[in-house]
Design an enzyme around this catalytic site. Sequence first.
Site, PDB file in Angstrom:
ATOM      1  N   ALA A  64      -9.892  36.875  40.005  1.00 10.91           N
ATOM      2  CA  ALA A  64     -10.817  35.921  39.404  1.00 10.91           C
ATOM      3  C   ALA A  64     -10.923  36.288  37.928  1.00 10.91           C
ATOM      4  O   ALA A  64     -10.660  37.435  37.541  1.00 10.91           O
ATOM      5  CB  ALA A  64     -12.173  36.021  40.089  1.00 10.91           C
ATOM      6  N   GLY A 109      -9.128  38.222  43.444  1.00 12.50           N
ATOM      7  CA  GLY A 109      -9.031  36.829  43.887  1.00 12.50           C
ATOM      8  C   GLY A 109      -7.598  36.377  44.139  1.00 12.50           C
ATOM      9  O   GLY A 109      -7.375  35.446  44.914  1.00 12.50           O
ATOM     10  N   GLU A 112      -6.797  37.595  47.495  1.00 15.64           N
ATOM     11  CA  GLU A 112      -7.596  36.761  48.409  1.00 15.64           C
ATOM     12  C   GLU A 112      -6.973  35.373  48.582  1.00 15.64           C
ATOM     13  O   GLU A 112      -7.018  34.789  49.666  1.00 15.64           O
ATOM     14  CB  GLU A 112      -9.030  36.657  47.881  1.00 15.64           C
ATOM     15  CG  GLU A 112      -9.743  38.004  47.950  1.00 15.64           C
ATOM     16  CD  GLU A 112     -11.085  38.002  47.223  1.00 15.64           C
ATOM     17  OE1 GLU A 112     -11.099  37.805  45.989  1.00 15.64           O
ATOM     18  OE2 GLU A 112     -12.117  38.174  47.886  1.00 15.64           O
ATOM     19  N   GLU A 132     -12.006  45.193  42.950  1.00 16.78           N
ATOM     20  CA  GLU A 132     -13.336  44.764  42.498  1.00 16.78           C
ATOM     21  C   GLU A 132     -14.328  45.899  42.316  1.00 16.78           C
ATOM     22  O   GLU A 132     -15.150  45.868  41.399  1.00 16.78           O
ATOM     23  CB  GLU A 132     -13.917  43.718  43.465  1.00 16.78           C
ATOM     24  CG  GLU A 132     -13.309  42.324  43.323  1.00 16.78           C
ATOM     25  CD  GLU A 132     -12.052  42.110  44.142  1.00 16.78           C
ATOM     26  OE1 GLU A 132     -11.466  43.107  44.626  1.00 16.78           O
ATOM     27  OE2 GLU A 132     -11.646  40.952  44.300  1.00 16.78           O
TER      28      GLU A 132
HETATM   29  N1  CAA Z   1      -9.293  37.973  34.379  1.00 13.15           N
HETATM   30  C1  CAA Z   1      -9.164  37.607  33.103  1.00 13.15           C
HETATM   31  N2  CAA Z   1      -8.130  37.990  32.326  1.00 13.15           N
HETATM   32  C2  CAA Z   1      -7.193  38.756  32.879  1.00 13.15           C
HETATM   33  C3  CAA Z   1      -7.266  39.186  34.220  1.00 13.15           C
HETATM   34  C4  CAA Z   1      -8.366  38.740  34.978  1.00 13.15           C
HETATM   35  N3  CAA Z   1      -8.517  39.052  36.270  1.00 13.15           N
HETATM   36  N4  CAA Z   1      -6.203  39.969  34.475  1.00 13.15           N
HETATM   37  C5  CAA Z   1      -5.494  40.019  33.336  1.00 13.15           C
HETATM   38  N5  CAA Z   1      -6.085  39.302  32.377  1.00 13.15           N
HETATM   39  C6  CAA Z   1      -5.653  39.122  30.983  1.00 13.15           C
HETATM   40  C7  CAA Z   1      -5.891  40.369  30.163  1.00 13.15           C
HETATM   41  O1  CAA Z   1      -7.227  40.427  29.722  1.00 13.15           O
HETATM   42  C8  CAA Z   1      -4.906  40.173  29.042  1.00 13.15           C
HETATM   43  O2  CAA Z   1      -5.444  39.242  28.126  1.00 13.15           O
HETATM   44  P1  CAA Z   1      -5.267  39.485  26.524  1.00 13.15           P
HETATM   45  O3  CAA Z   1      -3.782  39.450  26.300  1.00 13.15           O
HETATM   46  O4  CAA Z   1      -5.986  38.320  25.920  1.00 13.15           O
HETATM   47  O5  CAA Z   1      -5.857  40.826  26.248  1.00 13.15           O
HETATM   48  C9  CAA Z   1      -3.731  39.478  29.737  1.00 13.15           C
HETATM   49  O6  CAA Z   1      -4.250  38.932  30.953  1.00 13.15           O
HETATM   50  C10 CAA Z   1      -2.610  40.447  30.094  1.00 13.15           C
HETATM   51  O7  CAA Z   1      -3.198  41.501  30.848  1.00 13.15           O
HETATM   52  P2  CAA Z   1      -2.971  43.057  30.485  1.00 13.15           P
HETATM   53  O8  CAA Z   1      -2.726  43.218  29.037  1.00 13.15           O
HETATM   54  O9  CAA Z   1      -4.093  43.820  31.092  1.00 13.15           O
HETATM   55  O10 CAA Z   1      -1.594  43.314  31.274  1.00 13.15           O
HETATM   56  P3  CAA Z   1      -1.080  44.703  31.865  1.00 13.15           P
HETATM   57  O11 CAA Z   1       0.322  44.449  32.282  1.00 13.15           O
HETATM   58  O12 CAA Z   1      -1.366  45.815  30.938  1.00 13.15           O
HETATM   59  O13 CAA Z   1      -1.973  44.941  33.178  1.00 13.15           O
HETATM   60  C11 CAA Z   1      -3.041  44.288  35.229  1.00 13.15           C
HETATM   61  C12 CAA Z   1      -1.860  44.072  34.264  1.00 13.15           C
HETATM   62  C13 CAA Z   1      -2.911  45.665  35.875  1.00 13.15           C
HETATM   63  C14 CAA Z   1      -2.946  43.197  36.300  1.00 13.15           C
HETATM   64  C15 CAA Z   1      -4.379  44.192  34.448  1.00 13.15           C
HETATM   65  O14 CAA Z   1      -4.350  43.000  33.680  1.00 13.15           O
HETATM   66  C16 CAA Z   1      -5.589  44.159  35.327  1.00 13.15           C
HETATM   67  O15 CAA Z   1      -5.993  45.182  35.820  1.00 13.15           O
HETATM   68  N6  CAA Z   1      -6.184  42.956  35.494  1.00 13.15           N
HETATM   69  C17 CAA Z   1      -7.426  42.815  36.227  1.00 13.15           C
HETATM   70  C18 CAA Z   1      -7.204  42.928  37.722  1.00 13.15           C
HETATM   71  C19 CAA Z   1      -8.525  42.820  38.443  1.00 13.15           C
HETATM   72  O16 CAA Z   1      -9.394  43.659  38.293  1.00 13.15           O
HETATM   73  N7  CAA Z   1      -8.646  41.776  39.276  1.00 13.15           N
HETATM   74  C20 CAA Z   1      -9.854  41.550  40.052  1.00 13.15           C
HETATM   75  C21 CAA Z   1     -10.758  40.630  39.309  1.00 13.15           C
HETATM   76  S1  CAA Z   1     -12.350  40.524  40.057  1.00 13.15           S
HETATM   77  C22 CAA Z   1     -12.180  39.371  41.303  1.00 13.15           C
HETATM   78  O17 CAA Z   1     -11.109  38.876  41.589  1.00 13.15           O
HETATM   79  C23 CAA Z   1     -13.469  39.045  42.003  1.00 13.15           C
HETATM   80  C24 CAA Z   1     -13.314  38.222  43.209  1.00 13.15           C
HETATM   81  O18 CAA Z   1     -12.884  38.664  44.265  1.00 13.15           O
HETATM   82  C25 CAA Z   1     -13.816  36.877  43.216  1.00 13.15           C
END
Ligand code: CAA
Length: 258
Positions: A64, A109, A112, A132
């Site tokens: 998400a 998400g 999911e 999360e």
């Molecule tokens: N939401 C918003 N933006 C996201 C995102 C997310 N879940 N995942 C990645 N992005 C964005 C980053 O912020 C980044 O944006 P900018 O270039 O503007 O900075 C872009 O995508 C590229 O990401 P990274 O630079 O972080 O890429 P990476 O290769 O270094 O890392 C990754 C990849 C390991 C997937 C890392 O992006 C990451 O950890 N993302 C978040 C994963 C996460 O925590 N997901 C769970 C979200 S909470 C949820 O989903 C709640 C629910 O159940 C409803």
Amino acid sequence: MTYENIRLEHEGAIALLTIDRPKALNALNSKTLQELEAAVQSLGADTRALIITGGGEKAFVAGADISEMASLPASAAREFAALGHRVFALLEALPIPTIAAVNGFALGGGCELALACDLIYASEKAQLGLPEVSLGVIPGFGGTQRLTRLVGRSRAKELVFTGGRVDAATAKAIGLVLDVVPAADLLTHCRLVAGKILKNGPLAVSQAKRVIEFGADQDLRAANELERQGFAALFGSDDQREGMKAFLEKRPAAFTGK
Ligand code: CAA
């Protein structure tokens, strides 16, 4: 209908839905979830299988959208979770098989979303997880429940509590994904599986999905009753008559879905 964050393409009876916000690793913001909902609702009777994948090179869906969630008060978070749950429940209730082609990160998400599909295949570069708790929350789009039903309580707790990611091979070993294929072959593999399903009676496939889905949440006696009813309900359909007649006449069946 035109979409901003997803693409919906029709390849004969197969629909290919791509979550396409590669700059944010296809993260699900409200707009993307709403578009996903509209796309699922738009599928007509001519679509008999749905494949979902992620746009770009790196991600299926990285979760998400954290930038949208970061400042949400609890009331808005409740609505956001309700939206995700509604869309994924709609997907799960589709009367056709759905296939997640996990081509990269499937986190939070995104994992999911895959879990709400009937079949999950992964490319060798896929990484899956529910991170999360590392953000101070828990999965909010059904992950705690669907993952537990798929891989069992203990593995689900391990994944959810640690917030860690598993690679594709590990995901297969724990039963989270069905098979792992080279990245370049992932969509072909999913189309092949869909193609095998499409050869069968559409009413029967749909009924099979229904009784497996509903039965999984019931005790064995009630679930078997569902199967008995579903089996009988197919008799008298054109597909049942054609399927059995074709077998006896030693020819492929020509199903019409009626
Ligand atoms: N939401 C918003 N933006 C996201 C995102 C997310 N879940 N995942 C990645 N992005 C964005 C980053 O912020 C980044 O944006 P900018 O270039 O503007 O900075 C872009 O995508 C590229 O990401 P990274 O630079 O972080 O890429 P990476 O290769 O270094 O890392 C990754 C990849 C390991 C997937 C890392 O992006 C990451 O950890 N993302 C978040 C994963 C996460 O925590 N997901 C769970 C979200 S909470 C949820 O989903 C709640 C629910 O159940 C409803």
